[in-house]
Motif scaffolding. Structure first.
Motif, PDB file in Angstrom:
ATOM      1  N   VAL A 223      38.432  -6.772  47.890  1.00 26.25           N
ATOM      2  CA  VAL A 223      38.433  -7.758  46.396  1.00 26.25           C
ATOM      3  C   VAL A 223      39.536  -8.618  47.000  1.00 26.25           C
ATOM      4  O   VAL A 223      39.286 -10.198  46.430  1.00 26.25           O
ATOM      5  N   GLY A 226      37.946 -11.609  49.084  1.00 24.28           N
ATOM      6  CA  GLY A 226      37.031 -12.283  48.064  1.00 24.28           C
ATOM      7  C   GLY A 226      37.542 -13.328  47.216  1.00 24.28           C
ATOM      8  O   GLY A 226      37.139 -14.284  47.312  1.00 24.28           O
ATOM      9  N   LEU A 227      38.812 -12.710  46.504  1.00 25.18           N
ATOM     10  CA  LEU A 227      39.588 -13.625  45.888  1.00 25.18           C
ATOM     11  C   LEU A 227      40.351 -14.846  46.511  1.00 25.18           C
ATOM     12  O   LEU A 227      40.163 -15.967  46.255  1.00 25.18           O
ATOM     13  N   LEU A 230      37.348 -17.198  47.779  1.00 27.98           N
ATOM     14  CA  LEU A 230      37.101 -18.099  46.715  1.00 27.98           C
ATOM     15  C   LEU A 230      38.313 -19.181  46.274  1.00 27.98           C
ATOM     16  O   LEU A 230      37.904 -20.170  45.913  1.00 27.98           O
ATOM     17  N   ARG A 255      30.826 -20.104  48.119  1.00 28.54           N
ATOM     18  CA  ARG A 255      31.049 -18.967  46.970  1.00 28.54           C
ATOM     19  C   ARG A 255      30.422 -18.086  46.897  1.00 28.54           C
ATOM     20  O   ARG A 255      30.942 -16.864  46.789  1.00 28.54           O
ATOM     21  N   VAL A 256      29.086 -18.046  47.296  1.00 29.24           N
ATOM     22  CA  VAL A 256      28.092 -16.981  47.387  1.00 29.24           C
ATOM     23  C   VAL A 256      28.728 -15.888  48.837  1.00 29.24           C
ATOM     24  O   VAL A 256      28.758 -14.689  48.404  1.00 29.24           O
ATOM     25  N   SER A 258      31.546 -15.823  49.977  1.00 26.29           N
ATOM     26  CA  SER A 258      33.057 -15.095  49.512  1.00 26.29           C
ATOM     27  C   SER A 258      32.696 -13.992  48.658  1.00 26.29           C
ATOM     28  O   SER A 258      33.472 -12.732  48.900  1.00 26.29           O
ATOM     29  N   VAL A 259      31.836 -13.898  47.834  1.00 24.86           N
ATOM     30  CA  VAL A 259      31.433 -12.937  46.904  1.00 24.86           C
ATOM     31  C   VAL A 259      30.815 -11.647  47.713  1.00 24.86           C
ATOM     32  O   VAL A 259      30.897 -10.421  47.651  1.00 24.86           O
ATOM     33  N   ILE A 262      32.877  -9.316  49.997  1.00 24.51           N
ATOM     34  CA  ILE A 262      33.728  -8.072  49.265  1.00 24.51           C
ATOM     35  C   ILE A 262      32.863  -6.906  49.682  1.00 24.51           C
ATOM     36  O   ILE A 262      33.441  -5.773  50.047  1.00 24.51           O
TER      37      ILE A 262
END
Length: 327
Positions: A223, A226-227, A230, A255-256, A258-259, A262
Motif C-alpha cells: 500500500v 502504491g501511495l 500515485l 495511475r492505473v 500504481s494501483v 499494490i
C-alpha cells in the motif's frame, strides 16, 4: 509446444487443475503429435515458465545478484538496509544524471514552442498564398503545410540538440535496471542464488517484515508503494503547463499501474516490495530536488515560462486544491 507445422499452441493455467485431476485418476496427460511426442504436465509447466526463468537466469540478472551480495558484504549492513541503500545508490548514480539530462531537453523543447508557433503561422500564410496561385485543393494545401512544418521542426530540434526521443533515454535505462534488480532479489529469496543467501534473507528483515523471502502479509509495503507512486504521478500532473491528449492518457495509465502494483507487491517476496518502495521514495526525492531553482541552475537546465520560484509551495497548493473536499 509445437503443433503439426511447428506453430505455437497457447496453454492457459486454467488447464493445470484438469491435468492434475487426470493424473490423480491414473491417466497421464498426453497430446498426440504428428511426430509422436507426448506432452506431459511437467512439459506444460516448463513451457509456461521457460521465458521467465530464462530472463531470471540471464547474465544481467546475475550481475545484479553479485552487486547486491557485494554491497551487503562490503557495508556489513543487514539485508533490508542493504536493499534500501542499493536502491538509493542506483537511483542517484544512474537515473539522477539522466533525469537532469531529460530536464534540460524538456526545457529546451518548451522554450522552442513560441518560435514553432510563429513559424507555423507564417508557413500557413505562405502555403495559403501558394495554394491560391497553384489552385491547390484544401487537402493538398494541408499536406504541404504539415510536410514543411515537420521539416522545419526537425531542423529546430537539430539546431538546439533537443529531439524528443532523447528524453526517453531515462526510461530505456531505468526500466531494465529495475527489472534486473527485482529478479536478482527474487532469485536470492527463492534460493536460486544459494541456500546460504536465502537463509540470510529469511532473517534479514526488520519491523513487521522480518522474513524477506515471504510476502508482506500486512500489506503495509504494497500500500505504501502504491501511495508513493500515485504521489509521483499527481505531482507531475500538477505542473502548470498545457497538457496534450497523449499526456492525459499517460497520466491515467500510470495511475492505473500504481494501483495495480499494490496487489502485485503483496504476492512477491518482501525483498522485492522493499526495493520497489525504496526506489520509488528515492525517485520522488529526486523529482522534488529537480524542481529546486538552485539545483536546476547547477544542472544547467534552462529557465522556462512554467518554472516557479516557489515550486514546493505551488505543488502543495495544487494538490490541496485538487483533493480538497471543501465546497
Amino acid at each position: 509446444m509445437r503443433g503439426r507445422r511447428g506453430g505455437c499452441v497457447c496453454v492457459c493455467r486454467e488447464a493445470e487443475p484438469l491435468a492434475m485431476w487426470r493424473l490423480a485418476r491414473g491417466r497421464p496427460l498426453t497430446v498426440a503429435f504428428a511426430r509422436g511426442r507426448p506432452l506431459t504436465a511437467a512439459a506444460v509447466s516448463g513451457g509456461l515458465g521457460g521465458w521467465y526463468e530464462g530472463v531470471a537466469q540471464s547474465t544481467a540478472v546475475h550481475w545484479a545478484e553479485e552487486g547486491l551480495v557485494g554491497l551487503q558484504a562490503a557495508a556489513g549492513l543487514p539485508w533490508w538496509a542493504a536493499i534500501a541503500c542499493g536502491a538509493a545508490l542506483l537511483r542517484t548514480a544512474v537515473t539522477l544524471p539522466l533525469a537532469a539530462h531529460q530536464g534540460r531537453l524538456l526545457a529546451k523543447l518548451e522554450n522552442l514552442q513560441p518560435e514553432i508557433k510563429k513559424i507555423a503561422e507564417r508557413l500557413r500564410y505562405e502555403v495559403s498564398v501558394r495554394g491560391k496561385q497553384q489552385r491547390w485543393s484544401e487537402k493538398v494545401a494541408r499536406f504541404h503545410f504539415k510536410k514543411n512544418l515537420r521539416r522545419i521542426i526537425t531542423e529546430l530540434y537539430i539546431r538546439d540538440n533537443c529531439h524528443p526521443f532523447k528524453a526517453t533515454l531515462l526510461v530505456w535505462v531505468q526500466v531494465p535496471v529495475w527489472v534486473c534488480v527485482s529478479l536478482a532479489l527474487r532469485n536470492c529469496s527463492v534460493g536460486a542464488r544459494g541456500s546460504e543467501v536465502q537463509e540470510q534473507f529469511s532473517a534479514g528483515g526488520a519491523l513487521w517484515f522480518t522474513d524477506l523471502t515471504a510476502p508482506d502479509s500486512t500489506w503495509i509495503l504494497p500500500v505504501s508503494l502504491g501511495l508513493m507512486n500515485l504521489l509521483i504521478v499527481e505531482m507531475f500532473a500538477s505542473q502548470k503547463m498545457e497538457v496534450s491528449r497523449f499526456q492525459k492518457f499517460a497520466t491515467n495509465f500510470f495511475r492505473v499501474v500504481s494501483v495495480v502494483m499494490i496487489p502485485v507487491a503483496a504476492t512477491v517476496p518482501s525483498s522485492m516490495a522493499l526495493y520497489w518502495l525504496s526506489s520509488s521514495f528515492v525517485g520522488l526525492s529526486h523529482n522534488l530536488l529537480l524542481r529546486s531553482p538552485t539545483f536546476r541552475r547547477l544542472c544547467c537546465i534552462p529557465r522556462t515560462k512554467s518554472d516557479s520560484d516557489t515550486p514546493y509551495r505551488d505543488i502543495l497548493a495544487a494538490l490541496t486544491t485538487k483533493y480538497s473536499f471543501k465546497k
